[in-house]
Design an enzyme around this catalytic site. Structure first.
Site, mmCIF file in Angstrom:
data_model
loop_
_atom_site.group_PDB
_atom_site.id
_atom_site.type_symbol
_atom_site.label_atom_id
_atom_site.label_comp_id
_atom_site.label_asym_id
_atom_site.label_seq_id
_atom_site.Cartn_x
_atom_site.Cartn_y
_atom_site.Cartn_z
ATOM 1 C CB CYS A 8 -0.886 -0.068 1.276
ATOM 2 S SG CYS A 8 -1.868 1.348 1.405
ATOM 3 C CE LYS A 39 -12.601 -2.933 4.786
ATOM 4 N NZ LYS A 39 -11.186 -2.378 4.366
ATOM 5 C CB VAL A 95 -3.516 -0.597 5.868
ATOM 6 C CG1 VAL A 95 -3.961 -1.641 6.869
ATOM 7 C CG2 VAL A 95 -3.607 -1.135 4.454
ATOM 8 C CD GLU A 139 -7.475 9.269 6.159
ATOM 9 O OE1 GLU A 139 -6.685 9.783 5.082
ATOM 10 O OE2 GLU A 139 -8.194 8.321 5.878
ATOM 11 C CB SER A 140 -1.197 7.630 4.858
ATOM 12 O OG SER A 140 -1.790 8.572 4.011
HETATM 13 N N1 LIG Z 1 -6.914 7.944 2.840
HETATM 14 C C1 LIG Z 1 -6.142 6.742 3.484
HETATM 15 C C2 LIG Z 1 -6.351 5.843 2.415
HETATM 16 C C3 LIG Z 1 -5.649 4.629 2.673
HETATM 17 C C4 LIG Z 1 -5.947 3.394 1.810
HETATM 18 O O1 LIG Z 1 -6.795 3.666 0.959
HETATM 19 N N2 LIG Z 1 -5.616 2.032 1.985
HETATM 20 C C5 LIG Z 1 -6.019 0.933 1.212
HETATM 21 C C6 LIG Z 1 -4.720 0.206 0.706
HETATM 22 S S1 LIG Z 1 -3.539 0.918 -0.181
HETATM 23 C C7 LIG Z 1 -6.919 0.142 1.832
HETATM 24 O O2 LIG Z 1 -6.779 -0.071 3.203
HETATM 25 N N3 LIG Z 1 -7.978 -0.242 1.222
HETATM 26 C C8 LIG Z 1 -8.942 -1.069 1.823
HETATM 27 C C9 LIG Z 1 -10.218 -0.900 0.983
HETATM 28 O O3 LIG Z 1 -10.470 -0.229 0.241
HETATM 29 O O4 LIG Z 1 -11.321 -1.458 1.615
HETATM 30 C C10 LIG Z 1 -4.796 7.196 4.001
HETATM 31 O O5 LIG Z 1 -4.082 8.110 3.576
HETATM 32 O O6 LIG Z 1 -4.277 6.509 5.169
#
Ligand SMILES: N[C@@H](CCC(=O)N[C@@H](CS)C(=O)NCC(=O)O)C(=O)O
Length: 257
Positions: free
Chosen positions: A41, A68, A81, A93-94
């Site tokens: 990710c 999840k 994540v 939130e990263s």
């Molecule tokens: N805005 C979030 C985006 C995080 C995100 O979208 N992570 C993806 C993996 S790259 C995820 O966990 N996806 C799971 C899903 O869409 O259910 C951040 O910046 O942390």
């Protein structure tokens, strides 16, 4: 209807490979700080690189965010994540995680928002300095603050007008409130004395270009009050009688609280 179970991305390779495998293997031991991660990710990689850069101890926990697990959902109802667990409290939130790591671990590794820790304590050391007989001391804290401003200006995009280029970014808004308050030194501590011209380089003219762009930016201009009403507040700092956390931290020789 497709469920999370048959999400196309659920067919993930299960763990990190290549260079990332060694780091993952080295971060399996229990730690109070836990990174719930997906090895693939890019949002995780933001937080992960900051942890590595700052050499913060952490435990790496691989989860599949498309399947999840409860351990993830308990911390982050959206089940994304990266999710961080810190002292049993969740954080996600990263970008928020990156800023949190910067704040919570100021003594670890490089300052990734270096302008903040460098400029603000130096501003306050100068403003709160009590010269008594020691004029040399005042000169020193002034030079130190000017030096920090100059270092900052030297890091800017050469054209600007903002720090990173034609558009403002977080760095501009993090430092702008202090740049907007440099006039306090017209009233206290015998002036700041930014050189009128650059003898050897263009650093101070770049600084002035930035200052002007900040002053003209509507969000900054529109959140600024009249000088006369700031003055009594800054008088207390200049007399070193202010009782704010920042004033106290400065007296103790520490940085921003
Ligand atoms: N805005 C979030 C985006 C995080 C995100 O979208 N992570 C993806 C993996 S790259 C995820 O966990 N996806 C799971 C899903 O869409 O259910 C951040 O910046 O942390």
């Amino acid at each position: 209807m497709a469920t999370k179970q048959d999400h196309p991305d659920s067919n993930l390779f299960p763990h990190a490979t290549g260079p990332a495998k060694a780091i993952v293997d080295n971060h399996q031991a229990e730690q109070p700080l836990k990174l719930y991660s997906g090895w693939f990710c890019p949002f995780v990689q933001r937080a992960w690189t900051v942890l590595e850069e700052k050499k913060i101890p952490y435990q790496y926990i691989e989860v599949n965010p498309y399947h999840k697990p409860d351990s993830l959902l308990k911390l982050n109802p959206r089940g994304l994540v990266p999710t961080l667990q810190y002292d049993n409290k969740p954080l996600y939130e990263s970008t928020v995680i990156c800023e949190f790591l910067e704040d919570a671990y100021p003594d670890h590794g490089p300052h990734l928002l270096p302008e903040d820790p460098r400029i603000i304590p130096a501003f306050h050391r100068f403003l709160q300095y009590q010269p008594m007989e020691d004029k040399e001391g005042l000169k020193e804290v002034r030079e130190d603050f000017l030096g920090k401003l100059k270092e900052l200006a030297a890091e800017m995009d050469p054209n600007g007008p903002f720090f990173l280029g034609s558009e403002p970014s977080l760095i501009d808004f993090v430092v702008a409130p202090w740049v907007m308050r440099l006039w306090v030194f017209d009233h206290f501590k015998e002036g700041l004395g930014i050189p009128e011209s650059d003898a050897d380089d263009k650093v101070w003219s770049r600084f002035r270009k930035w200052q002007k762009a900040l002053q003209e930016r509507p969000s900054i201009h529109d959140t600024t009050s009249e000088t006369e009403h700031y003055l009594p507040i800054y008088q207390r700092y200049a007399d070193n009688t202010a009782q704010s956390e920042l004033a106290k931290a400065t007296r103790k020789g520490r940085g921003v609280p």
